[in-house]
Design an enzyme around this catalytic site. Sequence first.
Site, short mmCIF file in Angstrom:
data_model
loop_
_atom_site.label_atom_id
_atom_site.label_comp_id
_atom_site.label_asym_id
_atom_site.label_seq_id
_atom_site.Cartn_x
_atom_site.Cartn_y
_atom_site.Cartn_z
N MET A 38 0.85 -1.19 0.00
CA MET A 38 0.00 0.00 0.00
C MET A 38 0.89 1.25 0.00
O MET A 38 1.89 1.30 0.71
CB MET A 38 -0.89 0.01 1.25
N HIS A 67 -0.21 -8.01 -3.90
CA HIS A 67 -1.44 -7.24 -4.09
C HIS A 67 -1.05 -5.77 -4.05
O HIS A 67 -0.85 -5.20 -2.98
CB HIS A 67 -2.45 -7.59 -3.00
N MET A 138 -12.22 -7.84 -4.77
CA MET A 138 -12.14 -7.38 -3.38
C MET A 138 -13.49 -7.56 -2.71
O MET A 138 -14.52 -7.17 -3.27
CB MET A 138 -11.72 -5.90 -3.33
N GLY A 143 -7.38 -1.44 2.01
CA GLY A 143 -6.65 -0.54 2.90
C GLY A 143 -6.37 -1.13 4.26
O GLY A 143 -5.37 -0.80 4.89
N GLY A 145 -6.85 -4.77 7.06
CA GLY A 145 -7.31 -6.11 7.36
C GLY A 145 -8.39 -6.04 8.42
O GLY A 145 -8.68 -4.97 8.97
N GLY A 146 -9.03 -7.17 8.67
CA GLY A 146 -9.99 -7.26 9.77
C GLY A 146 -11.35 -6.64 9.51
O GLY A 146 -12.14 -6.45 10.43
N ASP A 172 -10.66 -11.57 -1.67
CA ASP A 172 -9.74 -11.00 -0.70
C ASP A 172 -10.46 -9.98 0.18
O ASP A 172 -10.95 -8.97 -0.31
CB ASP A 172 -8.59 -10.31 -1.47
N GLY A 173 -10.52 -10.31 1.49
CA GLY A 173 -11.09 -9.35 2.44
C GLY A 173 -12.20 -9.98 3.26
O GLY A 173 -13.27 -10.28 2.71
N GLY A 194 -6.77 -13.29 5.94
CA GLY A 194 -5.77 -12.61 6.76
C GLY A 194 -6.00 -12.87 8.23
O GLY A 194 -5.53 -13.85 8.80
#
Length: 216
Positions: A38, A67, A138, A143, A145-146, A172-173, A194
């Site tokens: 990022m 990524h 996505m 931006g 995780g969690g 992802d996410g 993650g």
Amino acid sequence: HAECKIGPSILNSDLSLLASESQRMMDAGADYLHLDVMDGHFVPNITFGHPVVACLRKKTSAFFDMHMMVSNPESWVEPMADSGANQYTFHVEATDDPKSCIRKIREAGMKVGIGVKPKTDVEVVLPYIEDVDMVLIMTVEPGFGGQSFMSDMMPKVQFLRQKFRALDIEVDGGVGLNTIEQCAEAGANMIVSGTAVVKSDNPRQVIQTLRSKVED
Ligand code: DX5
Ligand code: ZN
């Protein structure tokens, strides 16, 4: 659906222990590592770049799925390839010339991924679909995780899987034990997880359970 591969994202792990955390994930049975880059511009957060990847490369033979949540993704293709990255996923929203970005990634010898943010229509990747190895859908706003899984992104996965049987489709996410099944049902075959994995005190158990939920 194709055999699902599990790729932990180490974004929410102890980044001061990046090498041992990465190895811990592979020892726990992960298929690849999802590394979130990022730049504080394309997304409102900063993580790490190719100098860190080059050092990490010396510590593990894992497949590095980069990524790239960065603006001007073209400019980081060669540095990342030279640092040992294996796959390079740029965001379709981050460049006005995806074809040239795809060509650069190919020339650098990496697999090509193209990423789609939640608010972006999945049709935008159609002109490039024959040129890429993977599409990343996505399931959170990129931006951090969690965050919570956005199940309304599943139609994008279904749309692609129905049209392209051999395409790698990554989600992802917010993917974990309660959300992985709908990802596999929709047709995803690359699963990034993650927090659910790296924050667990038994990542092997979590990865095994994730796999058991998506095996045919
Ligand atoms: C978010 C990243 C994701 C995230 C996944 O911008 O691209 O890879 O780290 O982590 P969880 O599974 O905790 O959402
Ligand atoms: Zn990611």
